[in-house]
Design a protein around this motif. Structure first.
Motif, PDB file in Angstrom:
ATOM      1  N   TRP A 288     -16.720  -4.407  -0.830  1.00  0.00           N
ATOM      2  CA  TRP A 288     -16.846  -5.633  -1.608  1.00  0.00           C
ATOM      3  C   TRP A 288     -18.421  -5.971  -2.030  1.00  0.00           C
ATOM      4  O   TRP A 288     -18.428  -6.274  -3.128  1.00  0.00           O
ATOM      5  CB  TRP A 288     -16.563  -6.811  -0.634  1.00  0.00           C
ATOM      6  CG  TRP A 288     -14.925  -6.895  -0.587  1.00  0.00           C
ATOM      7  CD1 TRP A 288     -14.375  -6.790   0.574  1.00  0.00           C
ATOM      8  CD2 TRP A 288     -13.896  -6.943  -1.522  1.00  0.00           C
ATOM      9  NE1 TRP A 288     -12.993  -6.814   0.448  1.00  0.00           N
ATOM     10  CE2 TRP A 288     -12.674  -7.001  -1.027  1.00  0.00           C
ATOM     11  CE3 TRP A 288     -14.169  -7.277  -2.792  1.00  0.00           C
ATOM     12  CZ2 TRP A 288     -11.381  -7.276  -1.565  1.00  0.00           C
ATOM     13  CZ3 TRP A 288     -12.847  -7.478  -3.747  1.00  0.00           C
ATOM     14  CH2 TRP A 288     -11.481  -7.440  -3.093  1.00  0.00           C
TER      15      TRP A 288
ATOM     16  N   GLU B 124      -3.585 -10.848   0.300  1.00  0.00           N
ATOM     17  CA  GLU B 124      -4.334  -9.248   0.514  1.00  0.00           C
ATOM     18  C   GLU B 124      -3.902  -8.260  -0.242  1.00  0.00           C
ATOM     19  O   GLU B 124      -4.502  -7.504  -1.051  1.00  0.00           O
ATOM     20  CB  GLU B 124      -4.220  -8.641   2.023  1.00  0.00           C
ATOM     21  CG  GLU B 124      -5.165  -7.377   2.171  1.00  0.00           C
ATOM     22  CD  GLU B 124      -4.935  -6.853   3.795  1.00  0.00           C
ATOM     23  OE1 GLU B 124      -3.743  -6.724   4.079  1.00  0.00           O
ATOM     24  OE2 GLU B 124      -5.953  -6.780   4.370  1.00  0.00           O
TER      25      GLU B 124
ATOM     26  N   TYR C 161      -6.253  -7.059  -3.288  1.00  0.00           N
ATOM     27  CA  TYR C 161      -6.704  -5.587  -3.398  1.00  0.00           C
ATOM     28  C   TYR C 161      -6.109  -4.588  -4.370  1.00  0.00           C
ATOM     29  O   TYR C 161      -6.546  -3.422  -4.607  1.00  0.00           O
ATOM     30  CB  TYR C 161      -6.712  -4.766  -2.001  1.00  0.00           C
ATOM     31  CG  TYR C 161      -7.616  -5.117  -0.928  1.00  0.00           C
ATOM     32  CD1 TYR C 161      -8.676  -4.352  -0.902  1.00  0.00           C
ATOM     33  CD2 TYR C 161      -7.642  -6.159  -0.160  1.00  0.00           C
ATOM     34  CE1 TYR C 161      -9.773  -4.698   0.205  1.00  0.00           C
ATOM     35  CE2 TYR C 161      -8.357  -6.351   0.875  1.00  0.00           C
ATOM     36  CZ  TYR C 161      -9.447  -5.885   1.197  1.00  0.00           C
ATOM     37  OH  TYR C 161     -10.233  -5.959   2.042  1.00  0.00           O
ATOM     38  N   ASN C 162      -5.139  -5.395  -5.108  1.00  0.00           N
ATOM     39  CA  ASN C 162      -4.336  -4.470  -6.046  1.00  0.00           C
ATOM     40  C   ASN C 162      -4.316  -5.272  -7.333  1.00  0.00           C
ATOM     41  O   ASN C 162      -5.043  -4.979  -8.461  1.00  0.00           O
ATOM     42  CB  ASN C 162      -3.002  -4.216  -5.370  1.00  0.00           C
ATOM     43  CG  ASN C 162      -3.187  -3.437  -4.061  1.00  0.00           C
ATOM     44  OD1 ASN C 162      -3.478  -2.295  -4.196  1.00  0.00           O
ATOM     45  ND2 ASN C 162      -2.802  -3.979  -2.998  1.00  0.00           N
TER      46      ASN C 162
ATOM     47  N   LEU D  98      -7.720  -6.942  -8.374  1.00  0.00           N
ATOM     48  CA  LEU D  98      -8.721  -6.183  -8.626  1.00  0.00           C
ATOM     49  C   LEU D  98      -8.866  -5.004  -9.908  1.00  0.00           C
ATOM     50  O   LEU D  98      -9.778  -4.635 -10.416  1.00  0.00           O
ATOM     51  CB  LEU D  98      -8.926  -5.234  -7.377  1.00  0.00           C
ATOM     52  CG  LEU D  98     -10.532  -4.982  -6.681  1.00  0.00           C
ATOM     53  CD1 LEU D  98     -11.390  -5.995  -6.880  1.00  0.00           C
ATOM     54  CD2 LEU D  98     -10.097  -4.331  -5.595  1.00  0.00           C
TER      55      LEU D  98
ATOM     56  N   PRO E  20     -11.100  -1.189   3.212  1.00  0.00           N
ATOM     57  CA  PRO E  20      -9.997  -0.976   3.453  1.00  0.00           C
ATOM     58  C   PRO E  20      -9.855   0.836   3.642  1.00  0.00           C
ATOM     59  O   PRO E  20      -8.319   1.278   3.672  1.00  0.00           O
ATOM     60  CB  PRO E  20      -9.112  -1.090   2.424  1.00  0.00           C
ATOM     61  CG  PRO E  20     -10.136  -0.904   1.175  1.00  0.00           C
ATOM     62  CD  PRO E  20     -11.452  -1.341   1.772  1.00  0.00           C
TER      63      PRO E  20
ATOM     64  N   ILE F 139      -3.755  -0.980   0.318  1.00  0.00           N
ATOM     65  CA  ILE F 139      -4.136  -0.409  -1.119  1.00  0.00           C
ATOM     66  C   ILE F 139      -2.847   0.465  -1.427  1.00  0.00           C
ATOM     67  O   ILE F 139      -2.358   1.336  -0.986  1.00  0.00           O
ATOM     68  CB  ILE F 139      -5.180   0.681  -0.894  1.00  0.00           C
ATOM     69  CG1 ILE F 139      -6.485   0.070  -0.407  1.00  0.00           C
ATOM     70  CG2 ILE F 139      -5.515   1.348  -2.258  1.00  0.00           C
ATOM     71  CD1 ILE F 139      -7.133  -1.009  -1.378  1.00  0.00           C
TER      72      ILE F 139
END
Ligand code: FUB
Ligand code: ZN
Length: 636
Positions: A24, A364, A368-369, A372, A456, A547
Motif C-alpha cells: 500500500w 476487501e 483489492y480488485n 484498485l 496480499p 486477489i
C-alpha cells in the motif's frame, strides 16, 4: 438491534494508525506525488472547477459551471487533507487553503454554497432535488470539511460547511422551502453523520434521519416538486420516458419505497451505496432495529446475486446501476469505480454495526480488485467502468466530463487508515492486514499493535503488542472467508482454533513484547460462478487470497479467447519482482480457430501451453490486448 453494553465500534483516527506496507505505501505515495497534482491541474484548467468558484461566469460565457463541480473539488480537498495528516507538504497545503478560501468566497450570506445555482440559475435553489445534485455536492463538501478538520486541525472549511448544513437544516425542516424533501443523489446523509461525529451537534444527526425517513414516502416528493416547479428537470433530456415509467425512475434513486421497506438493491449503484451507508450509520447511532434489518436484507440481495467477483457492482451502463439478479455480464459490465468505493463505505459500516467479519470480506474483495483497478499504476489515468473482459479496446482515461471517480479513488486510498482497525470498549479489531501500527487507549492504558506482513502476496502476519502497563483486552483478528486453513499463536503457542463472527478472538492480559502470529493459507484456488451468471458459464476464475486474477493477451501472446485452463492443472504462484506482484501459471491449451475462411468443418487445432495470469487490478497497464477474468476451461 444492538445488544450488550459495548460502546459503538468505530474506526481509529488517521493519526492513530501508521501504514508502512510494501503493497500500500507505494500506491499511497503515488496518490500524493502524481494523482493529486494531476487532478489539481485538471481542476485548475481554465474555466473549470477552481475558476467557477470565483463566480465570474455570466450567461453567454464559455464553461458554464456544472452542477457536480463542487463535489470534485471537495473530494480532492478530502484526499489532500488525509495526505497532509501524514506528510509535510507546504505547496499542497497552500493549494488546499486556496481552494477553501474560494469556497468560502463563493458561499452566500445565508450559508448557501453551490456555484451553479448562484451564477447560472439564481433563485432556483432546492427546486430540482431529483436531478440537480445540490445535496450531493453539499455532502461531499461536508465530508471534506470534516476530513480537513480531522487531518489538519484547521476549522476554516468545517465552519463553511456547518453554515451550509445549518441552512439545509432550516430549508428541509418544518416550514422550510424544501420541507419533506430529500436528495436525488444520496450522499449528504452519510456526510451529516460525519458532521455530527465531528461536532456532536445533534441536529445534524436528526437532519440525516429526516432525509432518510422522508425518502419514498407518498406523495412522492420529486413528482410533487416537478408539478410545483412547472419546468423540466435538469436531466429530462436524458430521461425522456420519465412520465411513462414513474416507478422505474423512483427505483433509479431508491425513492420507490420508504427505506425500511426496501428489500432489493435497485437503481443507480453509487446512490444506493451512499444511502445504505447512511442507513447503517443511523441504525448504529440510534440502535434502530428496523433500519438494521433493512440493511441486512439489502446486503444479502447484493452479495447473493448482484456482486461481481471483483467486488464491482452495478452491471448496467444505461442507469449506472443494478440489473436483475445474476445479470453480471463481463465485457459489458459497468461496475463504476465509485460504486466499488461506495461498497467499501457500506461494508465498513455494516461491520461496525454488526461485528461480523463477512462484511469486511466483501470490503476487501472490492478494495483489492474493483477499486484498485480504477487507476493506472502511475496514478494518472482512471477507469470509470471496470469491465471483467475486453477485446483490447478498453483503456483508462486522464479525466472525464463527469469526474466523480478519480478523486473518489484518491480519497479512499489516502484514508486507508480508517479501514484497517476498529475499536470498542473491549479492545481492537484487526480487519485488514496492512503493515504498520495502531495506537489506541484501553482501560486507561495506551496500547500499540504493529503488523509486519507481505500481504496480499503472503498469508503470514507478525504482530507485536506494546502497552504502558499490563492490560486486559480483546484483540480480534479477521479470518478471511477464503482462508481454508489458519493458525493464530500468541508468544509462539497456538491459542484459538475457532472463529466468532469470522474473527479469531484473543482475550487476555497483554504485556509489552507479546507477539501474535497469524498464518492464513493462501493457496491459489479456482472459483466458479452460479450457473445463472451467463458470462461465467463453462468458465473459471482464479483467486489467491484477496486477489482476483485475470489473463491478459500481453502475458500469453494470444487473444484470451483462444486460451483455456486445464481443469486438473496445478496453479503455480510466481512473484514478478519487476512488477512487484504475483502471477499464477497453469497448464492449459491454446486453440487456433484462425482459418482462411469464416466457417470451416475442420476441427480447431489445439496445443498445450502454460496460461499466465496477472492480478485483475493490474490489467491494462502494459501493451493493449484482450483480457478476461472468466477463463474457458479444458478437460485436458
Ligand atoms: O451523479 C454524480 C456521479 O456521476 C454518480 O455518482 C456517478 O455514477 C456519475 O454519474
Ligand atoms: Zn464515479
Amino acid at each position: 438491534m444492538l445488544t450488550g453494553t459495548a460502546t459503538r465500534s468505530r474506526p481509529l483516527a488517521i493519526s492513530d494508525v501508521t501504514i508502512a506496507d510494501a503493497f500500500w505505501s507505494p500506491r499511497r505515495e503515488i496518490i500524493h506525488t502524481s494523482t493529486l497534482p494531476q487532478q489539481e491541474r485538471q481542476l485548475r484548467s481554465p474555466g473549470q472547477q477552481f475558476d467557477a468558484l470565483r463566480l465570474a461566469w455570466r450567461p453567454g460565457d464559455p464553461h458554464e459551471p456544472h452542477i457536480f463541480w463542487e463535489s470534485d473539488i471537495a473530494k480532492w480537498i478530502e484526499a489532500a487533507s488525509y495526505v497532509l495528516a501524514g506528510e509535510h507538504d507546504p505547496q499542497l497545503e497552500a493549494s488546499v487553503d486556496e481552494a477553501i478560501e474560494l469556497l468560502a468566497g463563493a458561499q452566500e450570506e445565508d450559508g448557501y454554497l453551490n456555484t451553479y445555482f448562484t451564477v447560472v440559475r439564481p433563485g432556483e435553489r432546492f427546486t430540482d432535488l431529483q436531478d440537480a445534485h445540490e445535496l450531493y455536492c453539499a455532502g461531499h463538501l461536508i465530508e471534506a470539511g470534516v476530513a480537513h478538520y480531522e487531518a489538519t486541525g484547521k476549522i476554516a472549511l468545517l465552519n463553511v460547511v456547518r453554515r451550509y448544513a445549518d441552512l439545509i437544516d432550516r430549508e428541509f425542516g418544518p416550514g422550510g422551502s424544501a420541507e419533506g424533501g430529500y436528495d436525488g443523489h444520496q450522499e449528504v446523509e452519510l456526510a451529516l453523520v460525519k458532521l455530527y461525529n465531528a461536532t456532536n451537534e445533534d441536529r445534524y444527526l436528526r437532519l440525516a434521519e429526516r432525509l432518510i425517513d422522508n425518502r419514498g414516502t407518498q406523495p412522492f416528493y420529486f413528482e410533487a416538486e416537478r408539478v410545483r416547479r412547472g419546468t423540466p428537470g435538469y436531466f429530462d433530456f436524458l430521461f425522456e420516458d420519465r412520465a411513462r415509467r414513474a416507478d422505474w425512475y423512483r427505483q433509479y434513486n431508491q425513492s420507490h419505497l420508504p427505506v425500511r421497506e426496501q428489500t432489493e438493491v435497485v437503481g443507480h449503484s453509487v446512490r444506493a451505496m451512499y444511502m445504505y451507508s447512511a442507513m447503517a450509520d443511523l441504525a448504529s447511532h440510534n440502535d434502530d432495529a428496523a433500519l438494521r434489518s433493512a440493511c441486512e436484507r439489502l446486503w444479502n440481495d447484493l452479495v447473493d446475486s448482484k456482486l461481481y467477483i471483483t467486488g464491482g457492482i452495478g452491471a448496467l451502463h444505461s442507469i449506472e446501476g443494478f440489473g436483475p439478479a445474476y445479470h453480471l455480464p463481463d465485457a459489458d459490465a459497468y461496475a463504476e469505480t465509485c460504486a466499488a468505493i461506495g461498497l467499501v463505505f457500506w461494508a465498513q459500516r455494516m461491520a461496525l454495526l454488526t461485528g461480523e467479519a463477512k462484511y469486511v470480506d466483501v470490503l476487501e474483495r472490492a478494495l483489492y480488485n474493483g477499486v484498485l483497478s480504477g487507476s493506472s499504476e502511475d496514478g494518472t489515468c482512471y477507469f470509470y467502468g471496470n469491465p471483467l473482459a475486453s477485446d483490447g479496446d478498453v483503456q483508462r482515461s486522464e479525466w472525464f466530463g463527469v469526474a466523480c471517480c478519480p478523486p473518489n479513488f484518491a480519497r479512499l486510498l489516502a484514508s486507508l487508515e480508517h479501514y484497517v482497525y476498529a475499536v470498542d470498549d473491549r479492545g481492537l479489531t484487526v480487519n485488514l492486514y496492512v503493515a504498520g501500527a495502531a495506537t489506541f487507549e484501553h482501560n486507561g492504558q495506551d496500547l500499540t499493535l504493529t503488523q509486519q506482513t507481505r500481504y496480499p502476496w503472503g498469508g503470514r502476519i507478525d504482530m507485536n503488542v506494546e502497552t504502558s502497563a499490563d492490560t486486559e483486552a480483546t484483540i480480534r483478528l479477521r479470518i478471511p472467508q477464503w482462508a481454508t486453513n489458519w493458525t493464530a499463536a500468541v508468544n509462539g503457542s497456538q491459542v484459538v482454533r475457532e472463529t466468532q463472527r469470522g474473527y479469531a478472538v484473543l482475550d487476555r492480559t497483554w504485556s509489552s513484547g507479546d507477539t501474535i502470529t497469524l498464518e492464513l493459507s493462501m493457496e491459489p484456488t479456482r472459483v466458479w460462478a452460479d450457473a445463472r451468471v451467463a458470462a461465467a458459464r463453462g468458465k473459471v476464475a482464479i483467486q489467491r487470497g484477496p486477489i482476483v486474477h485475470c489473463i491478459e493477451e500481453t502475458d500469453n501472446a494470444a487473444p484470451v479467447s483462444a486460451l483455456a485452463l486445464s481443469r486438473e492443472a496445478q496453479l503455480r504462484v510466481m512473484h514478478d519482482h519487476a512488477r512487484g506482484l504475483d502471477s499464477i501459471t497453469a497448464g492449459g491449451t491454446l486453440e487456433s480457430r484462425m482459418t482462411d475462411v469464416l466457417y470451416t468443418s475442420r476441427e480447431p487445432e489445439t496445443s498445450a501451453i502454460d496460461v499466465r495470469t496477472t492480478p485483475y487490478f493490474s490489467w491494462a497497464n502494459r501493451e493493449r490486448g484482450s483480457m478476461t477474468v472468466w477463463m474457458r476451461e479444458s478437460a485436458t
